[in-house]
Design an enzyme around this catalytic site. Sequence first.
Site, PDB file in Angstrom:
ATOM      1  N   GLY A  13       0.824  -1.215   0.000  1.00 55.39           N
ATOM      2  CA  GLY A  13       0.000   0.000   0.000  1.00 55.39           C
ATOM      3  C   GLY A  13       0.855   1.260   0.000  1.00 55.39           C
ATOM      4  O   GLY A  13       2.091   1.181   0.037  1.00 55.39           O
ATOM      5  N   GLN A  14       0.212   2.413  -0.026  1.00 56.90           N
ATOM      6  CA  GLN A  14       0.948   3.694  -0.053  1.00 56.90           C
ATOM      7  C   GLN A  14       1.898   3.787   1.134  1.00 56.90           C
ATOM      8  O   GLN A  14       3.086   4.055   0.984  1.00 56.90           O
ATOM      9  CB  GLN A  14      -0.022   4.874   0.049  1.00 56.90           C
ATOM     10  CG  GLN A  14      -0.924   5.112  -1.126  1.00 56.90           C
ATOM     11  CD  GLN A  14      -1.531   6.513  -1.036  1.00 56.90           C
ATOM     12  OE1 GLN A  14      -1.012   7.455  -1.636  1.00 56.90           O
ATOM     13  NE2 GLN A  14      -2.615   6.666  -0.296  1.00 56.90           N
ATOM     14  N   ASP A  35      -2.403 -12.952   5.108  1.00 56.26           N
ATOM     15  CA  ASP A  35      -3.709 -12.303   5.152  1.00 56.26           C
ATOM     16  C   ASP A  35      -4.053 -12.086   6.624  1.00 56.26           C
ATOM     17  O   ASP A  35      -4.233 -13.052   7.377  1.00 56.26           O
ATOM     18  CB  ASP A  35      -4.737 -13.219   4.458  1.00 56.26           C
ATOM     19  CG  ASP A  35      -6.128 -12.606   4.443  1.00 56.26           C
ATOM     20  OD1 ASP A  35      -6.390 -11.695   5.258  1.00 56.26           O
ATOM     21  OD2 ASP A  35      -6.943 -13.048   3.630  1.00 56.26           O
ATOM     22  N   ALA A  58      -5.109  -2.142   5.426  1.00 56.52           N
ATOM     23  CA  ALA A  58      -6.446  -1.633   5.773  1.00 56.52           C
ATOM     24  C   ALA A  58      -7.364  -1.777   4.571  1.00 56.52           C
ATOM     25  O   ALA A  58      -6.902  -1.945   3.437  1.00 56.52           O
ATOM     26  CB  ALA A  58      -6.372  -0.155   6.175  1.00 56.52           C
ATOM     27  N   TYR A  59      -8.638  -1.714   4.846  1.00 58.91           N
ATOM     28  CA  TYR A  59      -9.643  -1.544   3.786  1.00 58.91           C
ATOM     29  C   TYR A  59      -9.854  -0.033   3.706  1.00 58.91           C
ATOM     30  O   TYR A  59     -10.350   0.572   4.657  1.00 58.91           O
ATOM     31  CB  TYR A  59     -10.941  -2.268   4.172  1.00 58.91           C
ATOM     32  CG  TYR A  59     -12.005  -2.157   3.109  1.00 58.91           C
ATOM     33  CD1 TYR A  59     -12.202  -3.187   2.185  1.00 58.91           C
ATOM     34  CD2 TYR A  59     -12.814  -1.029   3.004  1.00 58.91           C
ATOM     35  CE1 TYR A  59     -13.179  -3.087   1.191  1.00 58.91           C
ATOM     36  CE2 TYR A  59     -13.782  -0.917   2.015  1.00 58.91           C
ATOM     37  CZ  TYR A  59     -13.959  -1.953   1.123  1.00 58.91           C
ATOM     38  OH  TYR A  59     -14.923  -1.853   0.137  1.00 58.91           O
ATOM     39  N   TYR A 124     -16.677   3.044   6.996  1.00 57.91           N
ATOM     40  CA  TYR A 124     -15.208   3.040   7.083  1.00 57.91           C
ATOM     41  C   TYR A 124     -14.764   3.632   8.428  1.00 57.91           C
ATOM     42  O   TYR A 124     -13.946   3.053   9.143  1.00 57.91           O
ATOM     43  CB  TYR A 124     -14.614   3.839   5.919  1.00 57.91           C
ATOM     44  CG  TYR A 124     -13.138   4.150   6.051  1.00 57.91           C
ATOM     45  CD1 TYR A 124     -12.172   3.181   5.800  1.00 57.91           C
ATOM     46  CD2 TYR A 124     -12.709   5.429   6.432  1.00 57.91           C
ATOM     47  CE1 TYR A 124     -10.814   3.472   5.930  1.00 57.91           C
ATOM     48  CE2 TYR A 124     -11.364   5.725   6.555  1.00 57.91           C
ATOM     49  CZ  TYR A 124     -10.414   4.745   6.310  1.00 57.91           C
ATOM     50  OH  TYR A 124      -9.074   5.038   6.447  1.00 57.91           O
ATOM     51  N   TRP A 148      -5.909  12.357   4.922  1.00 61.07           N
ATOM     52  CA  TRP A 148      -5.668  12.716   3.528  1.00 61.07           C
ATOM     53  C   TRP A 148      -4.251  12.298   3.062  1.00 61.07           C
ATOM     54  O   TRP A 148      -3.409  13.140   2.721  1.00 61.07           O
ATOM     55  CB  TRP A 148      -5.886  14.219   3.339  1.00 61.07           C
ATOM     56  CG  TRP A 148      -7.256  14.710   3.725  1.00 61.07           C
ATOM     57  CD1 TRP A 148      -8.255  13.996   4.300  1.00 61.07           C
ATOM     58  CD2 TRP A 148      -7.786  16.036   3.549  1.00 61.07           C
ATOM     59  NE1 TRP A 148      -9.364  14.784   4.500  1.00 61.07           N
ATOM     60  CE2 TRP A 148      -9.106  16.044   4.044  1.00 61.07           C
ATOM     61  CE3 TRP A 148      -7.275  17.215   3.016  1.00 61.07           C
ATOM     62  CZ2 TRP A 148      -9.910  17.186   4.031  1.00 61.07           C
ATOM     63  CZ3 TRP A 148      -8.079  18.355   3.007  1.00 61.07           C
ATOM     64  CH2 TRP A 148      -9.378  18.338   3.497  1.00 61.07           C
TER      65      TRP A 148
HETATM   66  N1  LIG Z   1      -5.514   6.931   2.239  1.00 61.41           N
HETATM   67  C1  LIG Z   1      -5.903   7.907   3.061  1.00 61.41           C
HETATM   68  O1  LIG Z   1      -6.262   9.026   2.647  1.00 61.41           O
HETATM   69  C2  LIG Z   1      -5.901   7.679   4.548  1.00 61.41           C
HETATM   70  C3  LIG Z   1      -6.331   8.694   5.399  1.00 61.41           C
HETATM   71  C4  LIG Z   1      -6.297   8.476   6.770  1.00 61.41           C
HETATM   72  C5  LIG Z   1      -5.870   7.263   7.262  1.00 61.41           C
HETATM   73  N2  LIG Z   1      -5.479   6.286   6.414  1.00 61.41           N
HETATM   74  C6  LIG Z   1      -5.019   5.010   6.976  1.00 61.41           C
HETATM   75  O2  LIG Z   1      -3.649   4.877   6.661  1.00 61.41           O
HETATM   76  C7  LIG Z   1      -3.309   3.495   6.530  1.00 61.41           C
HETATM   77  C8  LIG Z   1      -2.551   3.270   5.227  1.00 61.41           C
HETATM   78  O3  LIG Z   1      -3.378   3.681   4.139  1.00 61.41           O
HETATM   79  P1  LIG Z   1      -2.918   3.521   2.627  1.00 61.41           P
HETATM   80  O4  LIG Z   1      -3.501   4.655   1.859  1.00 61.41           O
HETATM   81  O5  LIG Z   1      -1.450   3.279   2.585  1.00 61.41           O
HETATM   82  O6  LIG Z   1      -3.706   2.181   2.240  1.00 61.41           O
HETATM   83  P2  LIG Z   1      -3.658   1.385   0.874  1.00 61.41           P
HETATM   84  O7  LIG Z   1      -2.771   2.055  -0.112  1.00 61.41           O
HETATM   85  O8  LIG Z   1      -5.082   1.074   0.514  1.00 61.41           O
HETATM   86  O9  LIG Z   1      -2.927   0.030   1.290  1.00 61.41           O
HETATM   87  C9  LIG Z   1      -3.499  -0.924   2.131  1.00 61.41           C
HETATM   88  C10 LIG Z   1      -2.786  -2.236   1.868  1.00 61.41           C
HETATM   89  O10 LIG Z   1      -3.320  -3.220   2.778  1.00 61.41           O
HETATM   90  C11 LIG Z   1      -3.535  -4.418   2.039  1.00 61.41           C
HETATM   91  N3  LIG Z   1      -4.522  -5.275   2.669  1.00 61.41           N
HETATM   92  C12 LIG Z   1      -5.872  -5.145   2.649  1.00 61.41           C
HETATM   93  N4  LIG Z   1      -6.438  -6.196   3.265  1.00 61.41           N
HETATM   94  C13 LIG Z   1      -5.423  -7.004   3.694  1.00 61.41           C
HETATM   95  C14 LIG Z   1      -5.371  -8.240   4.387  1.00 61.41           C
HETATM   96  N5  LIG Z   1      -6.504  -8.875   4.737  1.00 61.41           N
HETATM   97  N6  LIG Z   1      -4.183  -8.780   4.688  1.00 61.41           N
HETATM   98  C15 LIG Z   1      -3.032  -8.161   4.320  1.00 61.41           C
HETATM   99  N7  LIG Z   1      -3.007  -6.993   3.642  1.00 61.41           N
HETATM  100  C16 LIG Z   1      -4.195  -6.413   3.328  1.00 61.41           C
HETATM  101  C17 LIG Z   1      -4.046  -3.877   0.708  1.00 61.41           C
HETATM  102  O11 LIG Z   1      -4.043  -4.891  -0.254  1.00 61.41           O
HETATM  103  P3  LIG Z   1      -5.212  -4.888  -1.383  1.00 61.41           P
HETATM  104  O12 LIG Z   1      -4.890  -3.728  -2.270  1.00 61.41           O
HETATM  105  O13 LIG Z   1      -5.061  -6.227  -2.012  1.00 61.41           O
HETATM  106  O14 LIG Z   1      -6.516  -4.710  -0.659  1.00 61.41           O
HETATM  107  C18 LIG Z   1      -3.033  -2.773   0.448  1.00 61.41           C
HETATM  108  O15 LIG Z   1      -1.835  -3.264  -0.118  1.00 61.41           O
HETATM  109  C19 LIG Z   1      -4.625   2.740   6.643  1.00 61.41           C
HETATM  110  O16 LIG Z   1      -4.778   2.285   7.970  1.00 61.41           O
HETATM  111  C20 LIG Z   1      -5.685   3.793   6.367  1.00 61.41           C
HETATM  112  O17 LIG Z   1      -6.919   3.491   6.977  1.00 61.41           O
HETATM  113  C21 LIG Z   1      -5.460   6.464   5.069  1.00 61.41           C
END
Ligand SMILES: NC(=O)c1ccc[n+]([C@@H]2O[C@H](COP(=O)([O-])OP(=O)(O)OC[C@H]3O[C@@H](n4cnc5c(N)ncnc54)[C@H](OP(=O)(O)O)[C@@H]3O)[C@@H](O)[C@H]2O)c1
Length: 287
Positions: A13-14, A35, A58-59, A124, A148
């Site tokens: 993920g990011q 998983d 995360a989802y 969410y 964000w």
């Molecule tokens: N993005 C935002 O704007 C934002 C804002 C505030 C907080 N956050 C939090 O910051 C954190 C990182 O966010 P991000 O943007 O980096 O998320 P992301 O890019 O969506 O990456 C999440 C990663 O987790 C993997 N994943 C999902 N289900 C899984 C499972 N069951 N087992 C193992 N891996 C799994 C995903 O794989 P798949 O692609 O296969 O599902 C993906 O590679 C998260 O906790 C998010 O809630 C994000």
Amino acid sequence: MDDSRILVVGSYGQLGKALMARFPKATGVDRDQLDITDLKALEAFDWHKYDFLLNAAAYTNVDGAETADGRKAAWMINAEAVANLAKIAAEHKLTMVHISSDYVFDGTQSPHKETEPLAPLSVYGQTKAAGDLLVTTAPKHYVIRTSWLIGDGPNFVRTMMGLANKNISPKVVDDQVGRLTFTKTLVDGIEELLASKAEYGIYNLSNDGAEASWSEITKTIFKEMGRDKLTVNGTTTEEYFKGKPEAAPRPLKSTLDLTKIRAAGLKPADWRVDLSEYVKEEMSAGA
Ligand SMILES: NC(=O)c1ccc[n+]([C@@H]2O[C@H](COP(=O)([O-])OP(=O)(O)OC[C@H]3O[C@@H](n4cnc5c(N)ncnc54)[C@H](OP(=O)(O)O)[C@@H]3O)[C@@H](O)[C@H]2O)c1
């Protein structure tokens, strides 16, 4: 701190990618190798190699979580799996870092302090709030609330740059305000907390600087791209989501109070500074 004792889950993920870049000796796993919803797989995993469990999995599909299937997946990944990880962290005496969101609040207060009562608006947000509570069952935990997020993956800045490249003048909401968080800054904060052995608990962590609406952020992106002649049409959240019943409700005020993380030693950069660098990097990579 010995990087080789770090396990990153959700490493594709990011945030996961940014953590793996910062801690090159860490082990990274994503859903194909581990998983986190599979308790048996977690129990069979060799945890003795690690002291730090960084949960970047995360989802994150906010609107998707409002659908029947998405709701189940979001609860499974953001809450049940977090309970699994916290149990493992407690059993193996791991320090667990978990990432949360301003979406655990209803967005009526600003800035959000770590102590604000949970009041999520969306599915969410509800699952993330549940995750925050579950992590506390691991004695050594950091819950880091961010907002964000922008890194290497699909995100708002990339979407807006894509529109600019197609000469599209977008309609963007101007009544949701907050600050971007670049994964670089988020990783700086995680590293600081771990290296300084800061007190366990909840920390807000975003970029610093004056809060701005999505519309103002879009204008800044276009300016950085040298595309400031493109118009950005402001609209309200209510107007933007009219006729989109599948869209999740979003907090209007996302700005996080950074007093606690600053006291822990981090000086987050202004989001405009990191945005300028990000846009330059994206453009030189061909975006
Ligand atoms: N993005 C935002 O704007 C934002 C804002 C505030 C907080 N956050 C939090 O910051 C954190 C990182 O966010 P991000 O943007 O980096 O998320 P992301 O890019 O969506 O990456 C999440 C990663 O987790 C993997 N994943 C999902 N289900 C899984 C499972 N069951 N087992 C193992 N891996 C799994 C995903 O794989 P798949 O692609 O296969 O599902 C993906 O590679 C998260 O906790 C998010 O809630 C994000």
